[in-house]
Structure formats: structure tokens, C-alpha cells
Design an enzyme around this catalytic site. Structure first.
Site, short mmCIF file in Angstrom:
data_model
loop_
_atom_site.label_atom_id
_atom_site.label_comp_id
_atom_site.label_asym_id
_atom_site.label_seq_id
_atom_site.Cartn_x
_atom_site.Cartn_y
_atom_site.Cartn_z
N GLU A 36 30.95 22.79 -35.43
CA GLU A 36 31.08 21.70 -36.41
C GLU A 36 29.87 20.78 -36.36
O GLU A 36 29.38 20.32 -37.39
CB GLU A 36 32.36 20.90 -36.15
CG GLU A 36 33.62 21.66 -36.51
CD GLU A 36 34.88 21.03 -35.94
OE1 GLU A 36 35.81 20.78 -36.71
OE2 GLU A 36 34.92 20.79 -34.71
N PHE A 37 29.40 20.55 -35.14
CA PHE A 37 28.23 19.70 -34.98
C PHE A 37 27.02 20.34 -35.67
O PHE A 37 26.29 19.70 -36.43
CB PHE A 37 27.93 19.47 -33.49
CG PHE A 37 26.76 18.56 -33.25
CD1 PHE A 37 26.94 17.19 -33.23
CD2 PHE A 37 25.49 19.07 -33.07
CE1 PHE A 37 25.85 16.33 -33.03
CE2 PHE A 37 24.40 18.23 -32.88
CZ PHE A 37 24.59 16.86 -32.86
N SER A 83 6.01 7.92 -6.24
CA SER A 83 7.28 8.51 -5.84
C SER A 83 7.85 7.66 -4.71
O SER A 83 7.22 6.72 -4.26
CB SER A 83 7.10 9.97 -5.43
OG SER A 83 6.21 10.05 -4.37
N LYS A 119 20.32 8.54 -6.86
CA LYS A 119 19.07 9.25 -7.08
C LYS A 119 19.42 10.49 -7.90
O LYS A 119 20.11 11.39 -7.42
CB LYS A 119 18.46 9.65 -5.73
CG LYS A 119 17.05 10.20 -5.84
CD LYS A 119 16.45 10.35 -4.45
CE LYS A 119 14.97 10.69 -4.50
NZ LYS A 119 14.66 11.87 -5.29
N LYS A 297 16.42 -0.59 -4.22
CA LYS A 297 15.27 -1.32 -4.77
C LYS A 297 15.49 -2.80 -4.58
O LYS A 297 16.64 -3.26 -4.59
CB LYS A 297 15.15 -1.03 -6.27
CG LYS A 297 14.97 0.42 -6.61
CD LYS A 297 15.07 0.66 -8.11
CE LYS A 297 15.00 2.15 -8.35
NZ LYS A 297 15.20 2.53 -9.75
N LYS A 321 18.38 10.21 1.40
CA LYS A 321 18.83 11.53 0.94
C LYS A 321 20.04 11.97 1.73
O LYS A 321 20.02 11.92 2.97
CB LYS A 321 17.70 12.56 1.12
CG LYS A 321 16.45 12.21 0.35
CD LYS A 321 16.34 13.01 -0.90
CE LYS A 321 15.53 14.26 -0.63
NZ LYS A 321 15.19 14.96 -1.85
N CYS A 415 32.33 53.84 -5.57
CA CYS A 415 32.70 52.64 -6.31
C CYS A 415 34.12 52.24 -5.91
O CYS A 415 35.04 53.05 -5.98
CB CYS A 415 32.65 52.90 -7.82
SG CYS A 415 33.31 51.52 -8.79
N CYS A 433 27.23 51.58 -9.64
CA CYS A 433 28.22 52.59 -10.00
C CYS A 433 27.70 53.25 -11.27
O CYS A 433 27.49 52.58 -12.28
CB CYS A 433 29.57 51.92 -10.27
SG CYS A 433 30.71 53.01 -11.15
S1 IVH Z 1 12.68 4.67 -9.13
C1 IVH Z 1 8.29 3.77 -7.84
N1 IVH Z 1 15.17 5.37 -9.36
O1 IVH Z 1 12.91 10.13 -7.43
C2 IVH Z 1 9.38 4.75 -7.85
N2 IVH Z 1 13.55 7.08 -9.03
O2 IVH Z 1 10.87 10.35 -5.14
C3 IVH Z 1 10.13 4.67 -9.12
N3 IVH Z 1 14.49 9.34 -9.01
O3 IVH Z 1 9.83 10.26 -9.08
C4 IVH Z 1 11.24 5.59 -9.12
N4 IVH Z 1 16.58 8.75 -9.35
O4 IVH Z 1 11.91 11.25 -10.21
C5 IVH Z 1 13.91 5.80 -9.17
N5 IVH Z 1 17.43 5.87 -9.59
C6 IVH Z 1 16.17 6.28 -9.43
C7 IVH Z 1 15.85 7.63 -9.30
C8 IVH Z 1 14.52 8.01 -9.10
C9 IVH Z 1 15.74 9.76 -9.17
C10 IVH Z 1 13.34 10.23 -8.75
C11 IVH Z 1 12.16 10.01 -9.60
C12 IVH Z 1 11.04 9.70 -8.68
C13 IVH Z 1 11.53 10.32 -7.43
C14 IVH Z 1 10.89 9.58 -6.27
#
Ligand code: IVH
Length: 675
Positions: A36-37, A83, A119, A297, A321, A415, A433
Site C-alpha cells: 500500500e505504501f 571518534s 552508543k 558526554k 563498551k 542424507c 544431498c
Molecule cells: S558522539 C566526538 N554519540 O561512535 C565524538 N557517537 O567511536 C562524537 N556513536 O564515530 C560522537 N553512538 O559513529 C556519539 N550516541 C553517540 C554515538 C556515537 C554511536 C559512534 C559514532 C562515532 C563513534 C565514536
């Protein structure tokens, strides 16, 4: 239809389509079926084609892709995409906290606030909006420069093509200038499973993240669109009232039309951080997407600049992690499954154990090379892990705990279902098989594949019903399904008049599916759904496919010699021919849809290449015009190319074509050949 009516209907369709996109991607509560979409979208595209002046850059029709990108240009990030540094223990998280607090104190600040969020396990991208419109999207690349993949990112429904105005204004000055949004592209678990079901076994992705990374690199944006990816935003930068905290920015992102994950939580104390990590370590399994950890953060954005970054990662954030999801259990027994293509797969039967949110009692051992590599025996204590956190697998043996009595795992010689002598082709890791025509397991597998979601999507035709149908000799292949009567179906276990009726209705409905889906449903080895669509284009009827030589098939883009051989093998099998006969009699689509019937056959047998800029049509439309007239469009010049359409500033391809003495026409010449 006149323009005023079209304008109204287009506006209504766009709103409706975006609403369904939201229901599917933001709320995971779809109200309508895919079919439908697609109908709504097709209607919109048809109207926009009829009234091209009504097309808009933020129309949902712009998400279906179609453009082919040959190379992704490199673009420089406005500021580096860093990262995060990873930690694996609460102790390390606490060290991060202590470090940060010392720095903040040295600057004369008080106790900082943190935001804990999940994450997301995908691929980081950056989106650039100018005056509210998406103008550029790119990968992280090396952090300074990434690949520009705008065409692919546009297909992702949760990436707004135009930012929502929080003020609800048509033109909002707060959106003028440049705004950059960063976040994670990922594939939901259900979308990932659907994608893998679509693919031949040997081409399946190991986990949603690999699937996402692979998909973002595809050159064909229409294929990207089909794969259904999602986007979660976590970073906003741009003009217009910088919000001073991360949480407020997440709110702002939401107001602009992004998904933000909804799980972010303000933490003031270490104990709250520990609680967040603990809470999500189990709860994360209930999410529709995968997470591999938690990101912490600092909430106050001014501190980000003040703390700065090391070469690779910021000092104001860190990732925790979760440990790999492993469990120890006992291997009780190994059974052998027979797939629809006859492949024998050893499957471990395990002492049930809890792992990553579910109880695991079986796990695949893949093949005998894998068993040898692991050195595993029946009775062993084994470690299992969720790879990509989807399918559990045995990753090792705990040798120190090997009991006195264990048993080696031998490949069966026959088999387990039909008793035929197994074969192992040279150079392959699996046993097969060979009794493809009569082995009940293979019959069942073929029928289940035929009915599966990405094939003919015949609901109500599940495993137990198919097993009964085959075992009682009512059905040998998919073609026999259409001869079933209500009485026959109703006489089976767990069936009644009503459920029998439902099956018959579903079978009837399957006759309206597309020819490309039918090609996939036939279960030809190596022919996945994407290949089937390619084949449907190249050979718009079964007869034509059967009569196309292996050599010609191998020349079709993305087909190649292995698939070509497999197709010609398929048509040589008497049981396959018999099945096709029955399917044709039952009225299944043995050729491309009538609406897409050839306009004429002016390009029959031609391999056409476009080079340089076209002025009257875009490339995709031009290619379609050729296909609608029986021709093929190729992307590299060779002796087999029969026609080169050279547009403005054609370069090396034209040169090569001239060298090879190929026929070359300009756009006008091409136009003349159409009708
Ligand atoms: S903040 C300055 N928030 O993790 C870093 N990253 O290892 C800004 N990622 O490259 C990234 N979830 O691909 C941030 N809630 C989240 C995240 C996240 C996954 C990934 C992202 C980044 C990697 C860092």
C-alpha cells in the site's frame, strides 16, 4: 487531471507518505502494508512526472533513488569528525570522570553534569543543510575528509530533506545559513533480517553494522533506498541560537525533524552513570536497533571547547563498551539440517542458556571445516556468542573442562531426511544431498522460500503446514500449491475451514505479485532478490530468460558467469520445467507487468552506453527509455557495446568508442531513434 487538482493531490500524498514514514521509522508502528505504501509513492511519482513543474527537492519521491554515482567525491569536514575513546570497565569510566572534574576545577568550574546515551552501532555521517534544505551528506572517512554520499543518504526516510521549522513557519529565518547535523546511520534489526533473507546465503551480511557500511557505499541509490536504513542524530552545529547544553540540542534536533534516540539521561553522580549502564545492559535487547555501549558526554557545550581533544578523540566524552555477549553451555548433540539447495548444515543442540536477552538452545556450526577448526566434540563445554548480536554461534571449546567422555562429530554419509548418499564437490566446504527432485527436506525448503516475505509473500503458509503438505504427498513443488482444495487443506492438523480459506486467498493474491518476485521465488541458486530484479529487466519473460544463452546472460550487468551457469542449469532440470508449467497454468506472472510492456522494440538487442551530459533527460530516464524499447544499458565501453550516446563534454568513453569503431550518436540522434 488539471494542475490545480494535481497540486492538491500531490500535497496530500506527500503529507500522507511522510506520515507513514514516521509511523514506520520513528514509531515502529506501521499502519499500512509495504504494498500500500508503494502504491502511494507510485501515484505521487506518476503525478510529478505528469506535472514536472510541481516537483520539489523535499518531496518523498526524492527518496526512491535511481541515480548511479560512479565515484564518491571527497569532501572536507567543517570541523574534524572525531571518534570516541573506548573503555571496557566501570573503573575506567570513573577515571574519565575524575580526569574531567580535575580539568573543570582547574578552570574554576563546579561539578559538571553528564549526559548518558546509547552508543548506536552503525556508521557516523555528517549532514549539511543550507537554508533548511539538505545539500550534502558525507561519511566520516579519516575524520578530516570523507566521501560525499548525498544521493544515498537522501533515500533514508528519517533524514529530513527539509528541516522542520520549530516555529511552524514556511520560511524560518532560524534555519537560514548552514546547519550541520551528525549522527549514526544504522539498520534496524527487522530491516536487517529482511535484507539478509533477500540475499543468497553466501552473500549475507554478518550484522546490521556491516550491512549499513556496505549499503552506504553502493553506487546505485535505488538499491540503497530498498534496503531501509535509519538515522539517529546526536550532534548539531549551526547558526541560530546555539543551545548551551547537549540535552537542549537534542531537543532542538527533535524539533528539526530528527530522531534522537529518546534514551539520553542527565547524570550528576557516578552512581547515576553506573545505574544507566547497568539498566541498559539487559534492556538494550528490547530495542529495535543494536547498541554496543553507552556514550557519556559533558552536558555543558562550553566545556567541550575548553577541554578540547587529543589527536583522535575529545576529552569531554567517552564510550563504555559492553563486554561481548558470551555464555558457557554444553553441546548435547549435533543434528544435520538439509537446506533447500541440499546443503547439509550441522546444528548444535545446546543445554538451554540465557544470552543477550533470549534463551539459546541451538546454534549453527556452519560446516565441517568450522567443526574441525573449533576442535569441538559432543559433550564439550562450549562458549557461545551472539555474532552481530543476532544469531548465536559456537566460538570455542573450554578444553580445561572437557569431560572424560566426548564424541567426535562425523559428517553423515547419507542424507538424514531422504537417505541419499551425500556428495562434497571439489573445493567446497559443505556436503550436499544430491536428491534434489525427491528429497522432502529440499522440497519443503523450496516451497517455504517461494512463499517467503521477499518472494511471493504468501502468508499463512508456515513450516508446519508445508511439512504436512509435502509429507502427505499433496504437494511436490510450488506449482502444486495452486491445485489444493479447501477440503484438502481443512483436513490437515491444526487447520479448519476458515484457515484453509485464508491459505487459498493468500495463494490467489500471490498471482498479483511482480514477475521479478516470481523469479526470486523460483529459488535458483545464487539468484537473490536484487539479481532477480536485474534479470527481470534484461529478460522480461520466463521464455526469454530460458532461451537466452549462458554467454548473453553472463554479459548482463551484475550477473556474470557463475549466476549465468546456475540459471541455465535450472532450466535444464525436468522438475523445474514441470513446476514452471504448473505455475504458468495457474496464472502466475510469467512476464514483466503489462504496464511496463515494451513501448516498441527499437533498441532490441542493443547495448547502449551514455557518456557526457544529457540535456533533455536525466540519465535514469534516458536509460529507462532504452529499456522500455527492449535495449540494455551498460556502463563500460567494450566491443559488445552497440551504440554510444555522446552528450556534452563526453570524454574518455567517447574516445575509446571511436577507437573501437562503435556507432556514436548525439542526443538528437538518440531522440530520433526512440520512436
Ligand atoms: S558522539 C566526538 N554519540 O561512535 C565524538 N557517537 O567511536 C562524537 N556513536 O564515530 C560522537 N553512538 O559513529 C556519539 N550516541 C553517540 C554515538 C556515537 C554511536 C559512534 C559514532 C562515532 C563513534 C565514536
Amino acid at each position: 487531471m488539471d494542475k490545480a487538482n494535481a497540486t492538491r493531490e500531490i500535497a496530500k500524498l506527500r503529507t500522507e507518505i511522510e506520515r507513514h514514514n514516521r509511523l514506520y521509522y520513528f514509531e515502529a508502528k506501521p499502519e499500512i502494508s509495504d504494498l500500500e505504501f508503494d502504491k502511494l509513492l507510485e501515484r505521487l511519482i506518476a503525478l510529478e512526472r505528469e506535472f514536472p513543474e510541481l516537483l520539489a527537492p523535499d518531496s518523498p519521491s526524492q527518496r526512491v533513488g535511481g541515480g548511479i554515482t560512479r565515484e564518491f567525491p571527497t569532501v572536507e569536514h567543517r570541523e574534524p569528525m572525531l571518534s570516541l575513546s573506548n573503555t571496557y570497565s566501570i573503573g575506567e569510566v570513573d577515571e574519565f570522570r575524575a580526569r574531567v572534574e580535575k580539568l573543570v576545577e582547574a578552570e574554576g568550574g563546579g561539578a559538571p553534569e553528564y549526559v548518558a546515551e546509547l552508543k548506536y552501532d552503525g556508521v557516523a555521517v555528517s549532514l549539511l543543510y543550507r537554508d533548511g534544505l539538505l545539500v550534502r551528506g558525507s561519511t566520516r572517512g579519516d575524520g578530516r575528509r570523507g566521501d560525499e554520499i548525498t544521493a544515498n543518504l537522501r533515500t533514508i526516510p528519517s533524514i529530513p530533506l527539509r528541516l522542520d521549522s520549530p516555529a511552524g513557519a514556511l520560511f524560518d529565518p532560524a534555519l537560514s545559513g548552514e546547519i550541520e547535523v551528525r549522527g549514526e546511520v544504522y539498520m534496524r534489526k527487522d530491516d536487517f533480517e529482511r535484507l539478509n533473507e533477500d540475499r543468497p546465503e553466501e552473500e549475507r551480511f554478518a550484522n546490521p553494522r556491516n550491512a549499513t557500511a556496505g549499503t552506504l557505499k553502493l553506487q546505485d541509490s535505488a538499491e540503497v533506498a530498498r534496503r531501509r536504513m535509519s538515522f539517529i542524530a546526536y550532534y548539531l552545529k549551526g547558526r541560530g541560537g546555539e543551545a548551551p547544553t547537549h540535552l537542549r540540542r537534542l531537543e532542538k534536533l527533535k524539533g528539526l525533524g530528527f530522531m534522537t534516540g529518546e534514551t539520553a539521561r542527565l547524570c550528576r553522580e557516578m552512581s547515576e552513570i553506573v545505574e544507566f549502564i547497568g539498566e541498559w545492559s539487559e534492556k538494550r535487547w528490547t530495542l529495535p536497533y543494536e547498541t554496543d555501549g553507552v556514550v557519556l558526554k559533558l552536558n555543558e557545550v562550553a566545556l567541550w571547547d575548553r577541554l578540547g581533544a587529543t589527536a583522535k578523540s575529545p576529552r569531554w566524552a567517552i564510550a563504555y563498551k559492553y563486554p561481548a555477549q558470551q555464555a558457557k553451555t554444553v553441546l548435547n548433540r549435533v543434528v544435520f539440517q538439509v537446506g533447500r539447495l541440499g546443503t547439509i548444515t550441522p546444528v548444535a543442540e545446546l543445554e538451554p542458556v540465557k544470552l543477550a536477552g533470549s534463551t539459546v538452545s541451538r546454534s549453527t556450526l556452519h560446516n565441517f571445516d568450522e567443526i574441525e577448526r573449533l576442535g569441538v566434540r559432543v559433550g564439550d563445554r562450549v562458549m557461545i556468542e551472539k555474532s552481530g548480536e543476532v544469531i548465536p554461534k559456537v566460538v570455542g571449546v573450554v578444553l580445561e573442562e572437557r569431560p572424560d567422555e566426548t564424541f567426535g562429530i562425523e559428517a553423515p554419509s547419507e542424507c538424514p531426511v531422504c537417505g541419499a548418499r551425500l556428495e562434497r564437490p571439489e573445493g567446497e566446504v559443505s556436503w550436499y544431498c544430491p536428491n534434489e527432485e525427491d528429497c522432502p527436506a529440499q522440497k519443503r525448503g523450496r516451497i517455504l522460500h517461494y512463499a517467503s516475505r521477499n518472494a511471493l509473500d504468501i502468508q499463512n503458509l508456515g513450516e508446519s503446514l508445508v511439512a504436512q503438505l509435502v509429507d502427505r504427498g499433496l504437494v511436490n513443488d510450488a506449482g502444486d500449491l495452486y491445485k489444493l482444495t479447501q477440503a484438502e487443506l481443512a483436513s490437515l492438523d491444526r487447520m479448519a475451514a476458515k484457515s484453509a480459506r485464508n491459505v487459498l486467498d493468500a495463494l490467489e493474491k500471490s498471482k498479483t505479485q511482480s514477475y521479478a518476485r516470481l523469479l526470486f521465488a523460483l529459488g535458483i541458486r545464487h539468484v537473490g532478490a536484487a539479481t532477480a530484479r536485474e534479470l527481470a529487466h534484461a529478460c522480461p519473460s520466463i521464455d526469454r530468460l530460458r532461451d537466452t544463452s549462458e554467454e548473453d546472460l553472463a554479459a548482463v550487468p551484475d550477473i556474470g558467469p557463475v549466476i549465468a551457469e546456475s540459471i541455465s542449469d535450472f532450466f535444464a532440470k525436468p522438475w523445474a520445467r514441470a513446476m514452471l508449467e504448473k505455475l504458468s497454468e495457474a496464472g502466475l506472472p510469467m512476464q514483466a507487468e503489462a504496464g511496463k510492456a515494451l513501448v516498441n522494440n527499437n533498441f532490441e538487442g542493443q547495448s547502449v552506453i551514455f557518456t557526457g551530459g544529457l540535456e533533455r533527460h536525466d540519465r535514469n530516464r534516458a536509460a529507462e527509455l532504452v529499456r522500455e524499447r527492449g535495449g540494455r544499458v551498460v556502463t563500460s565501453v567494450s566491443k559488445k557495446t552497440t551504440l554510444v550516446v555522446a552528450g556534452k563534454d563526453a570524454g574518455s568513453k567517447l574516445e575509446k568508442a571511436l577507437k573501437l569503431g562503435l556507432k556514436v550518436v548525439d542526443e538528437e540522434g538518440f531522440e530520433a531513434m526512440l520512436s
